[in-house]
Design a protein around this motif. Sequence first.
Motif, PDB file in Angstrom:
ATOM      1  N   CYS A  19     -14.414  -1.250 -17.124  1.00 66.61           N
ATOM      2  CA  CYS A  19     -15.352  -2.559 -17.363  1.00 66.61           C
ATOM      3  C   CYS A  19     -14.775  -3.392 -18.235  1.00 66.61           C
ATOM      4  N   PHE A  20     -14.693  -4.715 -18.014  1.00 70.92           N
ATOM      5  CA  PHE A  20     -13.754  -5.621 -18.835  1.00 70.92           C
ATOM      6  C   PHE A  20     -14.750  -5.790 -19.893  1.00 70.92           C
ATOM      7  N   TRP A  21     -15.984  -5.717 -19.992  1.00 70.18           N
ATOM      8  CA  TRP A  21     -16.709  -5.990 -21.236  1.00 70.18           C
ATOM      9  C   TRP A  21     -15.936  -5.282 -22.296  1.00 70.18           C
ATOM     10  N   GLY A  22     -15.990  -3.887 -22.262  1.00 67.69           N
ATOM     11  CA  GLY A  22     -15.404  -2.929 -23.283  1.00 67.69           C
ATOM     12  C   GLY A  22     -14.054  -3.254 -23.640  1.00 67.69           C
ATOM     13  N   THR A  23     -13.356  -3.519 -22.457  1.00 69.95           N
ATOM     14  CA  THR A  23     -11.727  -4.058 -22.737  1.00 69.95           C
ATOM     15  C   THR A  23     -11.838  -5.002 -23.683  1.00 69.95           C
ATOM     16  N   GLU A  24     -12.573  -6.275 -23.452  1.00 67.72           N
ATOM     17  CA  GLU A  24     -12.490  -7.398 -24.418  1.00 67.72           C
ATOM     18  C   GLU A  24     -13.016  -7.001 -25.853  1.00 67.72           C
ATOM     19  N   LYS A  25     -14.051  -6.316 -25.759  1.00 70.92           N
ATOM     20  CA  LYS A  25     -14.535  -5.677 -27.249  1.00 70.92           C
ATOM     21  C   LYS A  25     -13.487  -5.115 -28.036  1.00 70.92           C
ATOM     22  N   PHE A  26     -12.960  -4.367 -27.504  1.00 72.84           N
ATOM     23  CA  PHE A  26     -11.695  -3.444 -28.276  1.00 72.84           C
ATOM     24  C   PHE A  26     -10.628  -4.237 -28.444  1.00 72.84           C
ATOM     25  N   PHE A  27     -10.045  -4.979 -27.749  1.00 75.46           N
ATOM     26  CA  PHE A  27      -9.023  -5.699 -27.915  1.00 75.46           C
ATOM     27  C   PHE A  27      -9.340  -6.873 -28.966  1.00 75.46           C
ATOM     28  N   ARG A  28     -10.343  -7.356 -29.005  1.00 74.93           N
ATOM     29  CA  ARG A  28     -10.933  -8.542 -30.216  1.00 74.93           C
ATOM     30  C   ARG A  28     -10.930  -7.909 -31.310  1.00 74.93           C
ATOM     31  N   LYS A  29     -11.476  -6.668 -31.308  1.00 71.94           N
ATOM     32  CA  LYS A  29     -11.573  -5.763 -32.745  1.00 71.94           C
ATOM     33  C   LYS A  29     -10.470  -5.583 -33.147  1.00 71.94           C
ATOM     34  N   GLN A  30      -9.477  -5.032 -32.483  1.00 74.36           N
ATOM     35  CA  GLN A  30      -8.169  -4.436 -32.741  1.00 74.36           C
ATOM     36  C   GLN A  30      -7.213  -5.796 -33.227  1.00 74.36           C
ATOM     37  N   PHE A  31      -7.201  -6.808 -32.351  1.00 71.71           N
ATOM     38  CA  PHE A  31      -6.115  -7.799 -32.651  1.00 71.71           C
ATOM     39  C   PHE A  31      -6.651  -9.032 -33.166  1.00 71.71           C
ATOM     40  N   GLY A  32      -8.296  -9.350 -33.227  1.00 75.90           N
ATOM     41  CA  GLY A  32      -8.968 -10.350 -34.079  1.00 75.90           C
ATOM     42  C   GLY A  32      -8.116 -11.774 -33.632  1.00 75.90           C
ATOM     43  N   ASN A  33      -8.168 -12.336 -34.799  1.00 73.69           N
ATOM     44  CA  ASN A  33      -7.450 -13.791 -34.704  1.00 73.69           C
ATOM     45  C   ASN A  33      -6.017 -13.820 -34.148  1.00 73.69           C
ATOM     46  N   ASN A  34      -5.452 -12.775 -34.253  1.00 75.53           N
ATOM     47  CA  ASN A  34      -3.959 -12.825 -33.522  1.00 75.53           C
ATOM     48  C   ASN A  34      -3.830 -13.150 -32.408  1.00 75.53           C
ATOM     49  N   LEU A  35      -5.089 -12.802 -31.680  1.00 74.40           N
ATOM     50  CA  LEU A  35      -5.249 -13.304 -30.038  1.00 74.40           C
ATOM     51  C   LEU A  35      -5.290 -14.727 -30.195  1.00 74.40           C
ATOM     52  N   LEU A  36      -4.782 -15.552 -29.331  1.00 69.90           N
ATOM     53  CA  LEU A  36      -4.975 -16.993 -29.184  1.00 69.90           C
ATOM     54  C   LEU A  36      -6.150 -17.212 -28.444  1.00 69.90           C
ATOM     55  N   SER A  37      -6.227 -16.406 -27.268  1.00 67.89           N
ATOM     56  CA  SER A  37      -7.469 -16.418 -26.452  1.00 67.89           C
ATOM     57  C   SER A  37      -7.553 -14.948 -25.911  1.00 67.89           C
TER      58      SER A  37
END
Length: 172
Positions: A19-37
Amino acid sequence: MASSAAKTGVELATFGAGCFWGTEKFFRKQFGNNLLSAMVGYMGGASKTTYEDVCTGTTNHAEVLQVSYDPSKVVYADLVRFFFRMHDPTTLNRQGNDRGTQYRSVIFTHTNEQQKTAEQVRDEVQASGKVKGQIVTQIQPADGLQFFKAEQYHQKYLEENPGGYCNHRLYY
């Protein structure tokens, strides 16, 4: 496949891990502002689609997270290592209670270098014994495939709905 980093300093990475909801949540938590989007959507099928259509399992789309990042700040191999850690890559077309090809474990690579790196990291994780069972993650070039952004209510879903359904956890 050509590298986008040489032109813009920005690269794409696309991961399907249930499920992409959890994938997004985990990546945002792990990489935060280091992801541009970070954007959830569908990839793998031939045409633009909707969530309802993807849920039928007939479109060949996977629910995916597509991130853009600056490779001088985030290393692609670290994204891939985290991908293998935050879901179970040994279950075919399934994560937890979610079943169907849309929940498959898949990495869509955007460059030849990403393809090689994803395969190397997969092999390292398999050999490490950190996962129990054979990794079934598909690693395939994104060439000729289009990313289709999911409906707006899916974007940052678990941020907007903190009590929402999430099948993901850190496995090691």
